[in-house]
Design a protein around this motif. Structure first.
Motif, PDB file in Angstrom:
ATOM      1  N   LEU A  40      16.660  10.581 -56.531  1.00  0.00           N
ATOM      2  CA  LEU A  40      17.882  10.263 -57.320  1.00  0.00           C
ATOM      3  C   LEU A  40      18.571   9.904 -56.023  1.00  0.00           C
ATOM      4  O   LEU A  40      18.730  10.311 -55.226  1.00  0.00           O
ATOM      5  N   PHE A  41      19.348   8.652 -56.513  1.00  0.00           N
ATOM      6  CA  PHE A  41      20.272   7.805 -55.712  1.00  0.00           C
ATOM      7  C   PHE A  41      21.425   7.415 -56.236  1.00  0.00           C
ATOM      8  O   PHE A  41      21.328   6.867 -57.281  1.00  0.00           O
ATOM      9  N   ILE A  42      22.817   7.664 -55.779  1.00  0.00           N
ATOM     10  CA  ILE A  42      23.676   7.349 -56.506  1.00  0.00           C
ATOM     11  C   ILE A  42      24.801   6.382 -55.569  1.00  0.00           C
ATOM     12  O   ILE A  42      24.876   6.675 -54.338  1.00  0.00           O
ATOM     13  N   LYS A  43      25.318   5.244 -55.891  1.00  0.00           N
ATOM     14  CA  LYS A  43      26.102   4.281 -55.177  1.00  0.00           C
ATOM     15  C   LYS A  43      27.342   4.086 -55.780  1.00  0.00           C
ATOM     16  O   LYS A  43      27.445   3.737 -57.102  1.00  0.00           O
ATOM     17  N   SER A  44      28.369   4.032 -55.265  1.00  0.00           N
ATOM     18  CA  SER A  44      29.715   3.534 -55.663  1.00  0.00           C
ATOM     19  C   SER A  44      29.934   2.000 -55.615  1.00  0.00           C
ATOM     20  O   SER A  44      29.558   1.690 -54.693  1.00  0.00           O
ATOM     21  N   PHE A  45      30.540   1.378 -56.803  1.00  0.00           N
ATOM     22  CA  PHE A  45      30.937   0.181 -56.530  1.00  0.00           C
ATOM     23  C   PHE A  45      32.149  -0.160 -57.649  1.00  0.00           C
ATOM     24  O   PHE A  45      32.488   0.933 -58.170  1.00  0.00           O
ATOM     25  N   SER A  46      32.615  -1.348 -57.617  1.00  0.00           N
ATOM     26  CA  SER A  46      33.705  -1.681 -58.673  1.00  0.00           C
ATOM     27  C   SER A  46      32.928  -2.348 -59.807  1.00  0.00           C
ATOM     28  O   SER A  46      32.223  -3.352 -59.718  1.00  0.00           O
ATOM     29  N   PHE A  47      33.290  -2.072 -61.138  1.00  0.00           N
ATOM     30  CA  PHE A  47      32.849  -2.476 -62.224  1.00  0.00           C
ATOM     31  C   PHE A  47      34.017  -2.674 -63.233  1.00  0.00           C
ATOM     32  O   PHE A  47      34.559  -1.448 -63.521  1.00  0.00           O
ATOM     33  N   ASN A  48      34.373  -3.778 -63.661  1.00  0.00           N
ATOM     34  CA  ASN A  48      35.386  -4.007 -64.571  1.00  0.00           C
ATOM     35  C   ASN A  48      36.652  -3.389 -64.182  1.00  0.00           C
ATOM     36  O   ASN A  48      37.437  -2.766 -64.842  1.00  0.00           O
ATOM     37  N   GLU A  49      36.929  -3.436 -62.858  1.00  0.00           N
ATOM     38  CA  GLU A  49      38.149  -3.116 -62.259  1.00  0.00           C
ATOM     39  C   GLU A  49      38.017  -1.545 -62.087  1.00  0.00           C
ATOM     40  O   GLU A  49      39.418  -1.107 -61.991  1.00  0.00           O
ATOM     41  N   LYS A  50      37.069  -0.960 -62.296  1.00  0.00           N
ATOM     42  CA  LYS A  50      37.350   0.550 -61.968  1.00  0.00           C
ATOM     43  C   LYS A  50      36.125   0.996 -61.235  1.00  0.00           C
ATOM     44  O   LYS A  50      34.921   0.502 -61.120  1.00  0.00           O
ATOM     45  N   GLU A  51      36.687   2.065 -60.466  1.00  0.00           N
ATOM     46  CA  GLU A  51      35.585   2.681 -59.782  1.00  0.00           C
ATOM     47  C   GLU A  51      34.434   3.381 -60.467  1.00  0.00           C
ATOM     48  O   GLU A  51      34.580   4.089 -61.330  1.00  0.00           O
ATOM     49  N   THR A  52      33.228   2.979 -60.121  1.00  0.00           N
ATOM     50  CA  THR A  52      32.111   3.210 -60.854  1.00  0.00           C
ATOM     51  C   THR A  52      31.020   3.689 -60.139  1.00  0.00           C
ATOM     52  O   THR A  52      30.622   3.483 -58.763  1.00  0.00           O
TER      53      THR A  52
END
Length: 327
Positions: free
Chosen positions: A224-236
């Protein structure tokens, strides 16, 4: 021409809106109850949906909930229309995730402005999805999910297959419910902390190896790996899952920490890597870059070594994790 779906049981209002929006260069489709509206949305895949709340057979909230549980329609902008100006009703619609909420009576110009604003935002999201996300999300190698506001908003078919669920059974789950459903009890706190760290953005996370549960309660081993990024102007958060049940050796540790080697990825290797992440095989990459297949084979081998990847699925995950390709 942008397609607008109007779901409204008041036929006079529906006809008035149709004429107004057609005069503003929109292609209009109509439905007069909630069930018909859902069917029409799945048939035409509109660019935006305008939906009344109080309707026979299925009300507006039911339409919204159904639309958002279908992967192909989940990201269509959605505007509620209602005669109720009750703040609690408005809050209910917005809490569900609707893009806008317009109370009757309203000016046609206000509705037009709301439509244009939502379409502009959706167009930006669509561009991002087409260029950076679509091939990754639909890649048959990795199980993938997306989280926003502590809730799973997307799960691809591969993830559903790995875990033995239907995609709609995984979407709309809160993270804690998702963890409780697929992670064995002894690892739940660890994985919840993992999600929380991923939300911090400043933390570099390692791929974690854990035992998970299928819907049948069968044990499986996953990376399992999780990454944070911006999607539709929201933290995702975007999560990647690989089923390694059939590849894990009996004596191999089930908790691992993987780090890349210090090898630098060359510009040509980066070009090859991007095409791998888009799902191309070596022969196709060779043709696209006008190089030999043997050269592509060598670049792929180098990429596997430099990212400590055992297979293509891990290579894609590690490429995203280590910032070798952009989301």
């Amino acid at each position: 021409m942008k397609k607008v779906l109007i779901i409204e049981d008041d036929k006079d209002l529906s006809e008035t809106l149709t004429m107004f929006l057609e005069s503003n260069k929109f292609s209009i489709h109509t439905a007069y109850d909630g069930i018909q509206g859902v069917q029409e949305a799945m048939r035409i895949f509109p660019d935006i949906i305008i939906c009344d709340i109080s309707m026979p057979n299925l009300d507006g909230y039911g339409v919204y909930d159904t639309i958002k549980h279908i992967n192909s329609t989940a990201f269509i902008p959605f505007i509620f229309l209602t005669a109720k100006a009750d703040p609690q009703e408005i809050r209910k619609g917005m809490n569900l995730g609707a893009d806008d909420y317009i109370t009757k009576p309203f000016k046609n110009s206000d509705l037009l402005e709301a439509i244009n604003v939502r379409l502009k935002k959706a167009e930006g999201l669509s561009m991002m999805s087409d260029k950076k996300l679509l091939t990754v999300l639909e890649n048959p190698i990795n199980g993938i999910f997306i989280c926003q506001n502590k809730k799973i908003i997307y799960a691809n078919n591969k993830l559903a297959y790995i875990l033995g669920y239907q995609t709609h059974e995984l979407t709309e789950l809160f993270i804690e419910d998702f963890i409780n459903r697929i992670i064995k009890q002894k690892d739940r706190e660890k994985i919840l902390n993992y999600f929380q760290k991923a939300s911090g953005k400043t933390v570099t996370l390692d791929i974690t190896r854990i035992k998970a549960l299928k819907k049948t309660k069968e044990d499986i081993n996953i990376d399992l790996f999780i990454k944070s990024f911006s999607f539709n102007e929201k933290e995702t958060l975007i999560g990647y899952v690989i089923d390694i049940t059939n590849t894990l050796e009996d004596n191999e540790d089930t908790s691992i920490s993987k780090k890349p080697t210090t090898g630098i990825v060359s510009s040509r290797e980066q070009e090859v890597l991007i095409l791998i992440c888009q799902g191309l095989v070596n022969k196709e990459i060779a043709e696209k870059l006008a190089i030999s297949k043997r050269t592509v084979d060598r670049h792929r081998d180098n990429l596997m070594k430099k990212t400590n990847s055992r297979n293509t699925a891990e290579l894609i995950m590690n490429a995203i994790k280590f910032g070798l390709v952009e989301l």
